[in-house]
Design a protein around this motif. Structure first.
Motif, PDB file in Angstrom:
ATOM      1  N   PHE A   1       0.590  -1.406  -0.088  1.00  0.00           N
ATOM      2  CA  PHE A   1       0.400   0.069   0.567  1.00  0.00           C
ATOM      3  C   PHE A   1       0.784   1.628  -0.078  1.00  0.00           C
ATOM      4  CE2 PHE A   1      -2.990  -2.684   2.246  1.00  0.00           C
ATOM      5  CZ  PHE A   1      -3.599  -3.221   0.898  1.00  0.00           C
ATOM      6  N   ASP A   2       1.966   1.664   0.071  1.00  0.00           N
ATOM      7  CA  ASP A   2       2.990   2.085  -0.080  1.00  0.00           C
ATOM      8  C   ASP A   2       4.234   2.143  -1.744  1.00  0.00           C
ATOM      9  OD1 ASP A   2       4.814   4.900   0.435  1.00  0.00           O
ATOM     10  OD2 ASP A   2       6.055   3.761   2.253  1.00  0.00           O
ATOM     11  N   PRO A   3       3.661   2.983  -1.846  1.00  0.00           N
ATOM     12  CA  PRO A   3       4.687   2.610  -3.452  1.00  0.00           C
ATOM     13  C   PRO A   3       6.265   3.078  -3.126  1.00  0.00           C
ATOM     14  CG  PRO A   3       2.775   3.971  -3.318  1.00  0.00           C
ATOM     15  CD  PRO A   3       2.977   3.880  -2.595  1.00  0.00           C
ATOM     16  N   ASP A   4       6.313   3.815  -2.071  1.00  0.00           N
ATOM     17  CA  ASP A   4       7.515   4.223  -2.181  1.00  0.00           C
ATOM     18  C   ASP A   4       8.110   2.940  -1.123  1.00  0.00           C
ATOM     19  OD1 ASP A   4       7.443   6.661  -2.873  1.00  0.00           O
ATOM     20  OD2 ASP A   4       6.467   7.462  -0.037  1.00  0.00           O
ATOM     21  N   THR A   5       8.027   1.839  -0.477  1.00  0.00           N
ATOM     22  CA  THR A   5       8.342   0.540  -0.569  1.00  0.00           C
ATOM     23  C   THR A   5       8.256  -1.042  -2.048  1.00  0.00           C
ATOM     24  OG1 THR A   5       6.260  -0.423  -0.311  1.00  0.00           O
ATOM     25  CG2 THR A   5       7.617   1.081   1.370  1.00  0.00           C
ATOM     26  N   TYR A   6       7.855  -0.232  -3.275  1.00  0.00           N
ATOM     27  CA  TYR A   6       8.739  -1.027  -4.740  1.00  0.00           C
ATOM     28  C   TYR A   6       8.572   0.246  -5.609  1.00  0.00           C
ATOM     29  CZ  TYR A   6       3.819  -0.587  -5.254  1.00  0.00           C
ATOM     30  OH  TYR A   6       1.787   0.278  -4.975  1.00  0.00           O
ATOM     31  N   ASN A   7       9.964  -0.928  -6.329  1.00  0.00           N
ATOM     32  CA  ASN A   7       9.687  -0.028  -8.105  1.00  0.00           C
ATOM     33  C   ASN A   7       9.110  -0.073  -8.793  1.00  0.00           C
ATOM     34  OD1 ASN A   7      12.315  -1.597  -6.090  1.00  0.00           O
ATOM     35  ND2 ASN A   7      12.917   0.744  -7.396  1.00  0.00           N
ATOM     36  N   TYR A   8       7.943  -1.112  -8.641  1.00  0.00           N
ATOM     37  CA  TYR A   8       7.061  -1.318 -10.149  1.00  0.00           C
ATOM     38  C   TYR A   8       6.221  -2.254  -9.770  1.00  0.00           C
ATOM     39  CZ  TYR A   8       5.889  -1.838 -14.413  1.00  0.00           C
ATOM     40  OH  TYR A   8       5.183  -2.100 -15.994  1.00  0.00           O
ATOM     41  N   SER A   9       4.811  -2.325  -9.922  1.00  0.00           N
ATOM     42  CA  SER A   9       3.773  -3.526  -9.959  1.00  0.00           C
ATOM     43  C   SER A   9       3.077  -3.519 -11.437  1.00  0.00           C
ATOM     44  CB  SER A   9       3.035  -2.612  -9.005  1.00  0.00           C
ATOM     45  OG  SER A   9       2.414  -1.604  -9.871  1.00  0.00           O
ATOM     46  N   ALA A  10       2.664  -4.856 -11.464  1.00  0.00           N
ATOM     47  CA  ALA A  10       1.847  -5.026 -12.211  1.00  0.00           C
ATOM     48  C   ALA A  10       0.853  -5.823 -12.344  1.00  0.00           C
ATOM     49  CB  ALA A  10       2.786  -5.924 -13.560  1.00  0.00           C
ATOM     50  N   ALA A  11      -0.270  -5.451 -12.872  1.00  0.00           N
ATOM     51  CA  ALA A  11      -1.756  -6.023 -12.715  1.00  0.00           C
ATOM     52  C   ALA A  11      -1.815  -7.464 -13.676  1.00  0.00           C
ATOM     53  CB  ALA A  11      -2.829  -5.459 -12.118  1.00  0.00           C
ATOM     54  N   THR A  12      -2.388  -8.148 -13.609  1.00  0.00           N
ATOM     55  CA  THR A  12      -2.934  -9.768 -14.186  1.00  0.00           C
ATOM     56  C   THR A  12      -4.414  -9.805 -13.985  1.00  0.00           C
ATOM     57  OG1 THR A  12      -1.102 -10.139 -14.989  1.00  0.00           O
ATOM     58  CG2 THR A  12      -2.761 -11.401 -15.561  1.00  0.00           C
ATOM     59  N   VAL A  13      -5.243 -10.065 -14.583  1.00  0.00           N
ATOM     60  CA  VAL A  13      -6.407 -10.718 -14.450  1.00  0.00           C
ATOM     61  C   VAL A  13      -7.135 -11.661 -14.917  1.00  0.00           C
ATOM     62  CG1 VAL A  13      -9.292 -10.554 -14.968  1.00  0.00           C
ATOM     63  CG2 VAL A  13      -7.743  -8.553 -14.958  1.00  0.00           C
ATOM     64  N   ILE A  14      -6.728 -12.831 -13.584  1.00  0.00           N
ATOM     65  CA  ILE A  14      -7.028 -14.074 -13.774  1.00  0.00           C
ATOM     66  C   ILE A  14      -8.339 -14.889 -13.579  1.00  0.00           C
ATOM     67  CG2 ILE A  14      -4.113 -14.420 -13.335  1.00  0.00           C
ATOM     68  CD1 ILE A  14      -5.224 -15.460 -10.983  1.00  0.00           C
ATOM     69  N   TYR A  15      -8.732 -15.642 -13.892  1.00  0.00           N
ATOM     70  CA  TYR A  15     -10.088 -16.515 -13.538  1.00  0.00           C
ATOM     71  C   TYR A  15     -10.677 -17.809 -12.839  1.00  0.00           C
ATOM     72  CZ  TYR A  15     -11.499 -13.079 -17.366  1.00  0.00           C
ATOM     73  OH  TYR A  15     -11.495 -12.295 -17.991  1.00  0.00           O
ATOM     74  N   ASP A  16     -11.119 -17.802 -11.704  1.00  0.00           N
ATOM     75  CA  ASP A  16     -11.239 -18.709 -10.724  1.00  0.00           C
ATOM     76  C   ASP A  16     -12.184 -19.891 -11.608  1.00  0.00           C
ATOM     77  OD1 ASP A  16     -14.095 -17.981 -10.860  1.00  0.00           O
ATOM     78  OD2 ASP A  16     -13.373 -17.563  -8.844  1.00  0.00           O
ATOM     79  N   SER A  17     -12.355 -20.795 -10.584  1.00  0.00           N
ATOM     80  CA  SER A  17     -12.846 -22.333 -11.859  1.00  0.00           C
ATOM     81  C   SER A  17     -14.628 -21.941 -11.747  1.00  0.00           C
ATOM     82  CB  SER A  17     -13.038 -23.543 -10.483  1.00  0.00           C
ATOM     83  OG  SER A  17     -13.954 -22.856  -9.159  1.00  0.00           O
ATOM     84  N   VAL A  18     -15.163 -20.546 -11.149  1.00  0.00           N
ATOM     85  CA  VAL A  18     -16.811 -20.273 -11.852  1.00  0.00           C
ATOM     86  C   VAL A  18     -16.289 -19.470 -12.576  1.00  0.00           C
ATOM     87  CG1 VAL A  18     -17.462 -21.532  -9.624  1.00  0.00           C
ATOM     88  CG2 VAL A  18     -16.638 -19.055  -9.851  1.00  0.00           C
ATOM     89  N   GLY A  19     -15.193 -18.868 -13.320  1.00  0.00           N
ATOM     90  CA  GLY A  19     -15.220 -18.038 -13.985  1.00  0.00           C
ATOM     91  C   GLY A  19     -15.007 -16.340 -13.692  1.00  0.00           C
ATOM     92  N   ASN A  20     -15.182 -15.417 -12.413  1.00  0.00           N
ATOM     93  CA  ASN A  20     -14.913 -15.030 -11.534  1.00  0.00           C
ATOM     94  C   ASN A  20     -13.655 -14.435 -12.079  1.00  0.00           C
ATOM     95  OD1 ASN A  20     -17.330 -15.132 -10.641  1.00  0.00           O
ATOM     96  ND2 ASN A  20     -17.334 -15.596  -8.769  1.00  0.00           N
ATOM     97  N   PRO A  21     -13.258 -13.345 -11.882  1.00  0.00           N
ATOM     98  CA  PRO A  21     -11.859 -12.513 -12.191  1.00  0.00           C
ATOM     99  C   PRO A  21     -11.729 -11.968 -11.130  1.00  0.00           C
ATOM    100  CG  PRO A  21     -14.478 -10.896 -13.265  1.00  0.00           C
ATOM    101  CD  PRO A  21     -15.085 -12.417 -12.530  1.00  0.00           C
ATOM    102  N   MET A  22      -9.843 -12.223 -11.211  1.00  0.00           N
ATOM    103  CA  MET A  22      -9.595 -12.153  -9.655  1.00  0.00           C
ATOM    104  C   MET A  22      -8.365 -10.802 -10.655  1.00  0.00           C
ATOM    105  SD  MET A  22      -9.679 -15.456  -7.545  1.00  0.00           S
ATOM    106  CE  MET A  22      -8.147 -16.479  -8.591  1.00  0.00           C
ATOM    107  N   THR A  23      -7.758 -10.237  -9.440  1.00  0.00           N
ATOM    108  CA  THR A  23      -6.070  -9.838  -9.792  1.00  0.00           C
ATOM    109  C   THR A  23      -5.014  -9.968  -9.102  1.00  0.00           C
ATOM    110  OG1 THR A  23      -8.244  -7.456 -10.356  1.00  0.00           O
ATOM    111  CG2 THR A  23      -5.142  -7.081  -9.801  1.00  0.00           C
TER     112      THR A  23
END
Length: 435
Positions: free
Chosen positions: A192-214
């Motif tokens: 939750f603090d951008p100063d503690t990491y350099n970069y972030s990348a988000a990917t949408v994935i899905y569970d077994s019933v098709g619900n999206p997760m990040t």
């Protein structure tokens, strides 16, 4: 006799006035076809009567014929507004679950509450069944189906493999070396603090019933090249929602991050394949294993941080997003998961004598013995017209022509009324003659 002769003229003119009035009243009715009154003269003769002395006995209405000329086309914003350019009729069922059919040129369709494609009266549009490629698999009026839009498409598939490659900037600094951190204020990664990491990348994935997760991956630089060690190392913390993934499958709750090491050329050296993470169990879904492959094209270059490859094998259930109709009548639905589905091919009907169709109102017709049986076909083939999606066929009534005809019919009525008045005057004169 002249009374009844003129009376037949009055009745004929009145019928023509009624037909013209009906045409004018429906000038704004989609798919309406104007009617024209056809008259015939009444002749009573015998073989002994001289043909040069025969006087007719008036007129009678032979028929009120429908004129099936093309009406004007008006553009529309709805893909389910369909116009026939050429010959043919749409086949509809007033009740989607019965065999009774009717025919119309009014292509203003919409979707009912139960997802049938219907007109303003609720009659369902009929289509031929098709296979996945859009090829018709059954023909004939008994094989048509009421067109219905599906809500979803496809089967959900849980994500198991993710490919995620990024370019990590070679100029990135080590967050823990920031002077703001000290023995009394030690460095600690905090997503939750951008100063503690350099970069972030988000990917949408899905569970077994098709619900999206990040799936979010946070990249933290740990070391920079030195004279004794030209390599660089990064730590990658991976989260699905609020749960941290563990790179130790034996301990899925440990939250073990992944370490990436690069040589002095920015080439990844310590990851040559997918990293297996511990099993996760999304709420309301089955447990699933997840691997992330960082090794495809992850680099460390002087360029800015960026995602260079991103892919996953999960698939949600597709939600209906739109429907289209091509000129050949194939109706296709598109879904949110990128899939398309051919739902059917619009059936068109022709008749040997369309003037013999029975008018049912609402721009509907039914077949009669005079019209002949319906001959079904496909748009653009066998003399059937093409379809235009996003257009509506208007009435084929020409207001100017009808108004001129109205004036002529009125004059005919007045002339016959005058003839009756004249005959009445003559009769009255004869009656008043005194010997």
């Amino acid at each position: 006799m002249s009374f009844y002769t003129s009376l037949s003229g009055l009745q004929g003119a009145q019928t023509e006035l009624s037909a013209i009035s009906h045409n004018l009243a429906n000038v704004g009715t989609n798919g309406f076809k104007r009617s024209r009154v056809e008259f015939g003269d009444v002749i009573a003769s015998s073989v002994t009567r001289s043909p040069t002395q025969i006087v007719g006995s008036g007129t009678f209405v032979k028929s009120v014929t429908q004129q099936f000329g093309q009406g004007g086309l008006q553009q529309s914003q709805s893909s389910l507004d369909i116009a026939i350019s050429g010959e043919g009729f749409f086949v509809i069922k007033p009740n989607a679950n019965t065999a009774q059919v009717a025919f119309t040129r009014n292509g203003a369709f919409s979707v009912s509450a139960d997802r049938y494609v219907v007109d303003a009266q609720g009659s369902a549009l009929q289509v031929y069944p098709v296979d996945g490629s859009g090829t018709v698999v059954a023909t004939g009026i008994g094989s048509t189906e009421s067109l219905r839009l599906p809500l979803t498409s496809g089967t959900p598939q849980a994500t198991q493999d993710v490919q995620l490659s990024v370019n990590l900037s070679a100029n990135g600094k080590v967050p823990s070396a920031d002077p703001a951190y000290s023995a009394t204020n030690p460095y600690q990664f905090d997503r939750f603090d951008p100063d503690t990491y350099n970069y972030s990348a988000a990917t949408v994935i899905y569970d077994s019933v098709g619900n999206p997760m990040t799936l979010t991956s946070y990249y933290v630089r740990e070391t920079t090249p030195t004279s004794t060690d030209p390599s660089s190392s990064w730590t990658v913390y991976n989260y699905v929602g609020d749960r941290q993934l563990s790179a130790d499958p034996a301990d899925p709750d440990a939250g073990v991050p992944v370490t990436l090491t690069f040589d002095n050329n920015g080439v990844l050296t310590n990851q040559s394949g997918p990293v297996q993470f511990g099993t996760i169990t999304p709420a309301g879904a089955a447990p699933q294993d997840l691997t992330i492959d960082f090794s495809i094209s992850t680099t460390q270059r002087a360029a800015a941080y960026s995602i260079t490859a991103q892919n996953q094998d999960g698939e949600p259930v597709g939600q209906l997003e739109g429907v289209t109709v091509d000129p050949n009548g194939i109706v296709r639905a598109s879904f949110s998961n990128g899939q398309t589905q051919a739902l059917g091919k619009i059936a068109l009907a022709q008749f040997s004598n369309p003037q013999g169709l029975r008018q049912l109102g609402n721009s509907y017709w039914s077949a009669t013995g005079i019209s002949g049986e319906a001959r079904l076909g496909e748009p653009g083939l066998g003399g059937f017209g093409n379809l235009m999606s996003g257009a509506i066929e208007r009435s084929n009534v020409d207001i100017t022509e009808e108004l001129v005809g109205l004036i002529a019919a009125q004059r005919n009525f007045q002339a016959n009324a005058k003839a009756i008045d004249t005959a009445n005057t003559l009769s009255q004169t004869i009656i008043n003659i005194r010997g």
